[in-house]
Design an enzyme around this catalytic site. Sequence first.
Site, PDB file in Angstrom:
ATOM      1  CB  CYS A   1       9.092 -24.253  15.815  1.00  0.00           C
ATOM      2  SG  CYS A   1       7.889 -24.267  15.387  1.00  0.00           S
TER       3      CYS A   1
HETATM    4  O1  KQY Z   1       7.922 -20.617  14.070  1.00  0.00           O
HETATM    5  C1  KQY Z   1       7.505 -20.358  15.417  1.00  0.00           C
HETATM    6  N1  KQY Z   1       7.328 -21.107  15.739  1.00  0.00           N
HETATM    7  C2  KQY Z   1       8.415 -19.443  16.590  1.00  0.00           C
HETATM    8  C3  KQY Z   1       7.538 -18.699  17.645  1.00  0.00           C
HETATM    9  C4  KQY Z   1       8.530 -17.654  18.375  1.00  0.00           C
HETATM   10  C5  KQY Z   1       7.983 -17.149  18.924  1.00  0.00           C
HETATM   11  C6  KQY Z   1       8.996 -15.676  19.528  1.00  0.00           C
HETATM   12  N2  KQY Z   1       8.204 -16.613  20.988  1.00  0.00           N
END
Ligand code: KQY
Length: 358
Positions: free
Chosen positions: A348
């Site tokens: 991510c």
């Molecule tokens: O792509 C992702 N798993 C990011 C999520 C982040 C959320 C904000 N707290």
Amino acid sequence: MQDGYRMPGEFEPHQGCIMIFPERPDSWQYGAYAARKAFVEIAKVIADSEQVTVCASASQYDNARAALPAHIRVVEMSSNDSWARDYAPTFVKNNAGELRGVDWGFNAWGGLYDGLYFPWDKDNQMARKLCDLFEKDVYDKRDFILEGGSIHVDGQGTCIVTDPCLLGKGRNPQMTKKEIEETLCRYLGVSVVIWLPCGIYNDETNEHVDNICAFTAPGQVVLAWTEDRSDVQYEMSTACLETLEQSRDAAGRKLKVHKLPLPKPVTITKEECEGLDFCDGEPTRTPGERLAASYVNFYIANKNVVMPGFGDAMDKLARETLQELFPDRRVIQIYARDILIGGGNIHCITQQIPAQGC
Ligand code: KQY
């Protein structure tokens, strides 16, 4: 894509990788000190085999420049948070080896319906800024809400997504499933979209695919798996397995599914919650909340695979399983609890730039 561009598989050669230096105090506990250390460690491993560019805010620029070695590029760029996978461009490539970027719309995983923070305007500008920085032409697709973590492709015409994310009311509620699929086919250069029924339990992205299932090669995927039938994840992973086993990819192949074990459920502690600022007057996490921990959230660099570790008994088996699947790369595991607390993991926070040329 009509003009011959396609998104390459992550396992194809990269020119580089984009990351964003973390600082947001309602995402990253205790002023993001531990998260920054983990980001730096990950950036260094990736930089062993590809050019890493880290975007940092004006206030974190000096800190980032000092924390990162000189061969890692640091550029000043504003953002709302640090999820390069989700709002850096999706790079696509044509048969002549030329790259372009796709600039999707970003609304913090669901906008005012069920998004995770407001505003998200700076995140939403990043894809275009990065295409300008890397001198790449852009497909402006900001009328379609999509995060990079919600798609995985094999580079040979197949894309995997999850129903709860792509069909969620917070993204493109005006579009039918068929229209969403046509958009993916057109902009990613794919002809087959495999829809998984779910992702990882309690994944606040509406269950991004990059936490449950990933291509390791054309025709081969890993699936996050538990043998614990009492875990709510068991039925979720089983449902995904059934879908994958019934699917054919764009080349007509049946997929080989490799089960990648999950760690024991990871929950956030009271002390960790106390280190998080409020978001819009509300806590972002509550003590005991289950975090969406999964080893599938790894990044495939040119010579390494960088995967999360959680200090769990399954860390070793997960690492060995991935090492067997990537015999030509070294699998490096980095303790990633401080990233997990933010709501995602190594995949991510990274976005690959495919290598130019054929
Ligand atoms: O792509 C992702 N798993 C990011 C999520 C982040 C959320 C904000 N707290």
